[in-house]
Design an enzyme around this catalytic site. Structure first.
Site, mmCIF file in Angstrom:
data_model
loop_
_atom_site.group_PDB
_atom_site.id
_atom_site.type_symbol
_atom_site.label_atom_id
_atom_site.label_comp_id
_atom_site.label_asym_id
_atom_site.label_seq_id
_atom_site.Cartn_x
_atom_site.Cartn_y
_atom_site.Cartn_z
ATOM 1 N N SER A 13 30.610 37.970 23.355
ATOM 2 C CA SER A 13 29.736 37.008 22.672
ATOM 3 C C SER A 13 30.518 36.382 21.509
ATOM 4 O O SER A 13 31.673 36.741 21.266
ATOM 5 C CB SER A 13 28.476 37.705 22.186
ATOM 6 O OG SER A 13 28.824 38.755 21.342
ATOM 7 N N GLY A 18 26.907 28.453 21.707
ATOM 8 C CA GLY A 18 25.892 27.562 21.121
ATOM 9 C C GLY A 18 26.473 26.200 20.770
ATOM 10 O O GLY A 18 25.852 25.160 21.009
ATOM 11 N N GLU A 141 20.394 27.574 27.270
ATOM 12 C CA GLU A 141 21.451 28.556 26.994
ATOM 13 C C GLU A 141 20.885 29.962 27.124
ATOM 14 O O GLU A 141 19.900 30.305 26.473
ATOM 15 C CB GLU A 141 21.981 28.344 25.565
ATOM 16 C CG GLU A 141 22.974 29.419 25.153
ATOM 17 C CD GLU A 141 23.439 29.312 23.691
ATOM 18 O OE1 GLU A 141 23.119 28.325 23.006
ATOM 19 O OE2 GLU A 141 24.122 30.255 23.254
ATOM 20 N N ASP A 148 24.628 42.018 30.412
ATOM 21 C CA ASP A 148 23.730 42.720 29.476
ATOM 22 C C ASP A 148 22.446 43.104 30.214
ATOM 23 O O ASP A 148 21.903 42.288 30.976
ATOM 24 C CB ASP A 148 23.305 41.799 28.316
ATOM 25 C CG ASP A 148 24.470 41.403 27.429
ATOM 26 O OD1 ASP A 148 25.535 42.031 27.545
ATOM 27 O OD2 ASP A 148 24.305 40.456 26.633
ATOM 28 N N ILE A 149 21.965 44.319 29.959
ATOM 29 C CA ILE A 149 20.741 44.762 30.647
ATOM 30 C C ILE A 149 19.565 43.831 30.361
ATOM 31 O O ILE A 149 18.881 43.364 31.264
ATOM 32 C CB ILE A 149 20.390 46.209 30.239
ATOM 33 C CG1 ILE A 149 21.437 47.155 30.812
ATOM 34 C CG2 ILE A 149 18.992 46.592 30.727
ATOM 35 C CD1 ILE A 149 21.247 48.610 30.445
ATOM 36 N N THR A 189 43.253 35.967 32.646
ATOM 37 C CA THR A 189 42.067 35.402 33.316
ATOM 38 C C THR A 189 41.188 36.475 33.962
ATOM 39 O O THR A 189 40.085 36.182 34.407
ATOM 40 C CB THR A 189 42.464 34.401 34.431
ATOM 41 O OG1 THR A 189 43.169 35.119 35.448
ATOM 42 C CG2 THR A 189 43.338 33.287 33.905
ATOM 43 N N LYS A 190 41.686 37.712 34.015
ATOM 44 C CA LYS A 190 40.948 38.757 34.739
ATOM 45 C C LYS A 190 39.526 38.957 34.212
ATOM 46 O O LYS A 190 38.580 39.022 35.018
ATOM 47 C CB LYS A 190 41.743 40.073 34.704
ATOM 48 C CG LYS A 190 41.200 41.148 35.623
ATOM 49 C CD LYS A 190 41.397 40.845 37.100
ATOM 50 C CE LYS A 190 42.810 41.202 37.535
ATOM 51 N NZ LYS A 190 43.129 40.686 38.872
ATOM 52 N N THR A 192 37.555 36.880 32.942
ATOM 53 C CA THR A 192 36.754 35.741 33.428
ATOM 54 C C THR A 192 36.413 35.943 34.893
ATOM 55 O O THR A 192 35.264 35.737 35.321
ATOM 56 C CB THR A 192 37.540 34.427 33.241
ATOM 57 O OG1 THR A 192 37.767 34.267 31.842
ATOM 58 C CG2 THR A 192 36.788 33.225 33.786
ATOM 59 N N CYS A 381 14.247 27.799 -2.182
ATOM 60 C CA CYS A 381 13.204 28.792 -1.939
ATOM 61 C C CYS A 381 13.356 29.974 -2.895
ATOM 62 O O CYS A 381 12.964 29.868 -4.055
ATOM 63 C CB CYS A 381 13.210 29.213 -0.471
ATOM 64 S SG CYS A 381 11.641 29.921 0.036
ATOM 65 N N HIS A 507 13.154 24.417 2.397
ATOM 66 C CA HIS A 507 14.550 24.609 2.818
ATOM 67 C C HIS A 507 15.149 23.285 3.282
ATOM 68 O O HIS A 507 15.122 22.977 4.482
ATOM 69 C CB HIS A 507 14.612 25.630 3.972
ATOM 70 C CG HIS A 507 14.334 27.034 3.541
ATOM 71 N ND1 HIS A 507 15.308 27.854 3.044
ATOM 72 C CD2 HIS A 507 13.183 27.731 3.520
ATOM 73 C CE1 HIS A 507 14.773 29.032 2.744
ATOM 74 N NE2 HIS A 507 13.483 28.979 3.021
ATOM 75 N N GLU A 509 18.098 22.464 3.692
ATOM 76 C CA GLU A 509 19.301 22.615 4.530
ATOM 77 C C GLU A 509 19.018 22.396 6.010
ATOM 78 O O GLU A 509 19.881 21.958 6.758
ATOM 79 C CB GLU A 509 19.957 23.988 4.309
ATOM 80 C CG GLU A 509 19.167 25.217 4.759
ATOM 81 C CD GLU A 509 18.234 25.794 3.704
ATOM 82 O OE1 GLU A 509 17.810 25.044 2.798
ATOM 83 O OE2 GLU A 509 17.908 27.006 3.781
HETATM 84 N N1 GLN Z 1 11.207 36.041 -0.623
HETATM 85 C C1 GLN Z 1 10.634 34.802 -1.019
HETATM 86 C C2 GLN Z 1 9.250 34.575 -0.426
HETATM 87 O O1 GLN Z 1 8.862 35.211 0.500
HETATM 88 C C3 GLN Z 1 11.550 33.634 -0.695
HETATM 89 C C4 GLN Z 1 11.707 33.391 0.766
HETATM 90 C C5 GLN Z 1 12.863 32.511 1.103
HETATM 91 O O2 GLN Z 1 13.794 32.337 0.312
HETATM 92 N N2 GLN Z 1 12.871 31.949 2.274
HETATM 93 O O3 GLN Z 1 8.516 33.747 -0.892
#
Ligand code: GLN
Length: 544
Positions: A13, A18, A141, A148-149, A189-190, A192, A381, A507, A509
């Protein structure tokens, strides 16, 4: 009719399956083919939401509030789509659904078995995504490695799909690793061959083999794999390790994978346009001056725990033609060694999300260091909770303000459980999850970053800013720059007397994309890049 591409992994893995899946999505999308993606995770958890980041890496949250595998983040960033709960299927979900149906009496009289009941349930998830997304191609995917079992029912289900939807509508792609032996200086290559044998044993003959390797793959090796694994010569695609993950679609395109998929599935395709992607990779490979960013967190030993945060920082840096020099700082080390020792060169400090009390005091120290030294700070957060606790300790002149997550009996619970969380006992899937609206306050850093007054952002938390402290902290200089539309929840806060100390309850991000950084990350790096820390030299101005 939707066509399906099934991707399996061989040998080991973590070889970038991904990213390969995401990249296949990119090259199909670049031909105006509509794509959706699904990740099958063989573990028995219903979702990764209850797993430690050490077990699983980041938990990626979709707009509709599903807690999912971090690969979905790569799919979203590469294909530029917003996925939903339908894109992550686990064995836990499948078995729960089958058992619930059995209890309801749906199979009265029958014996419930892996084949056909479990495999049928799995195939229904494929078809549901195809139907809901209306995509021309659904890429699926299979997590883990062949053999894997836990993965067996998934492999059996994808095998059955060939008969269900027709041979011409499915494609099997196997991503494998060619290990390098230093003693004989050759790629082997084995392993694979063995993993392809394992696939064949259950009735799947791969159409395409993608070979990962840290070394160049010779024509001879390709011939050998083609011969032993019974795959067309041009369908053995080499994928050597590249310097940035965003280069993978270009490598695969170069090797002819896009055309191969189009031909094999008889897809209607437009000419490929990867020009924007090429531009992105060119910029990524010639980065400008680095900006020193310190990420102060609890799980820094495992970089995957902050996958989207790191990507979002790079997207933002790219926007400013800069590179990121990212220092991973363990918050417990800040507790032990002090902020100055670890953060002296940071031009910006970021405190990402997290759970539990370990390392919290170190994060609070880092926030205090940012506030006192005018260092740009972005709290995500938990990073917002930390900023609020730190500011409250300063403003209220007490060391006791805290979140009730870390100190249930604090006299100053500046962060407390959301009211709707108070009586919840089950831990799985019960946080405040997914997109919620946030109204921004004009004139704030947050509003100027977003450039609009109402935004939707993804959440994953139980605790929030305690409104009992709003006015006291507000008088001391905390600005509540983003609120839920009813005004009840603080979604973004910042400090009036600081050049850029901004935190959000959500979040950001997860929404950042290469070429379209999230506004908060973009402005954070925009301010941080011009900060000069002790001992740093201003860049020499070039003469015109
Ligand atoms: N632990 C915090 C909460 O539950 C912040 C969670 C987080 O950062 N995603 O509110």
């Amino acid at each position: 009719m939707t066509k399906y591409i099934f991707i399996t992994g061989g040998v080991v893995s973590s070889v970038g399956k991904g990213i390969t899946v995401a990249s296949i999505g990119t090259i199909l999308k670049s031909r105006q083919i509509t794509v959706s993606v699904q990740k099958l995770d063989p573990y028995l958890n219903v979702d990764p939401g209850t797993m430690s980041p050490y077990q699983h890496g980041e938990v990626f949250v979709t707009q509709d509030g599903a807690e999912t595998d971090l690969d979905l983040g790569n799919y979203e960033r590469f294909i530029d789509v917003n996925l939903t709960a339908d894109s992550n299927v686990t064995s836990g979900q499948i078995y729960s659904a089958v058992i619930a149906k059995e209890r309801r009496g749906d199979f009265l009289g029958g014996t419930i078995q892996v084949v056909p009941h479990v495999t049928t349930e799995i195939k229904e998830r494929f078809k549901k995504l195809a139907q809901k997304s209306q995509a021309e191609v659904v890429i699926i995917e299979v997590g883990g490695t062949v053999g894997d079992i836990e993965g067996q029912p998934f492999l059996e289900a994808i095998r059955q799909m060939r008969n269900d939807v027709g041979r011409d509508n499915v494609l099997y792609v196997h991503v494998t690793l060619l290990p390098y032996l230093t003693s004989t200086q050759e790629l082997k290559t084995k392993p694979t061959q063995h993993s392809v044998n394992e696939l064949r044993r259950i009735g799947i003959q791969p159409d395409i083999i993608i070979c990962r390797s840290d070394y160049p793959i010779s024509e001879g090796i390709r011939d050998k794999i083609s011969l032993f694994c019974d795959v067309d010569r041009q369908a053995v695609i080499p994928l050597p390790t590249v310097s940035t993950i965003y280069e993978v679609p270009l490598v695969l395109e170069e090797e002819g994978l896009g055309q191969l998929v189009v031909d094999k599935l008889s897809l209607k395709a437009q000419p490929t346009d990867l020009s924007q992607w090429r531009e992105l990779v060119t910029c990524l490979k010639a980065p400008g001056e680095p900006v020193n960013i310190a990420l102060v967190g609890k799980y820094v030993e495992l970089k995957d725990a902050y996958f989207s945060v790191r990507e979002a920082l790079y997207h933002a840096a790219l926007y400013h033609n800069r590179d990121i020099n990212l220092t991973w700082v363990a918050s417990e080390a800040v507790e032990r060694d002090g902020s100055d020792a670890l953060l002296r060169s940071a031009q910006g400090i970021i405190v990402p999300g997290g759970f539990g009390v370990r390392g919290i005091e170190g994060m609070i120290k880092a926030a205090s260091y940012a506030r006192n030294n005018e260092i740009p700070y972005l709290g995500l957060c938990l990073g917002m909770h930390v900023m609020v606790i730190e500011f409250a300790r300063y403003a209220l002149g007490s060391a006791e303000p805290n979140s009730t997550e870390f100190d249930a009996s604090t006299p100053y619970p500046v962060i407390d459980l959301l009211p709707e969380q108070k009586n919840i006992e089950n831990k799985g899937g019960t946080m405040r999850l997914g997109n919620y609206p946030c109204q921004l306050v004009q004139g704030s850093h947050a509003a100027s970053a977003f450039g609009q007054s109402l935004v939707y952002e993804r959440h994953r938390h139980r605790f929030e800013f305690n409104n009992e402290f709003r006015s006291r902290l507000g008088e001391a200089g905390m600005v509540y720059s983003g609120l839920s539309p009813d005004g009840k929840l603080v979604e973004v806060c910042e400090l009036a007397n600081h050049q850029w100390m901004v935190s959000c309850q959500f979040h950001p991000e997860f929404g950042s994309r290469p070429g379209r950084p999230h506004p908060l990350f973009r402005d954070f790096i925009g301010i941080a890049k011009d900060i000069l820390r002790e001992g740093a030299q201003p860049p020499l101005l070039s003469f015109k």
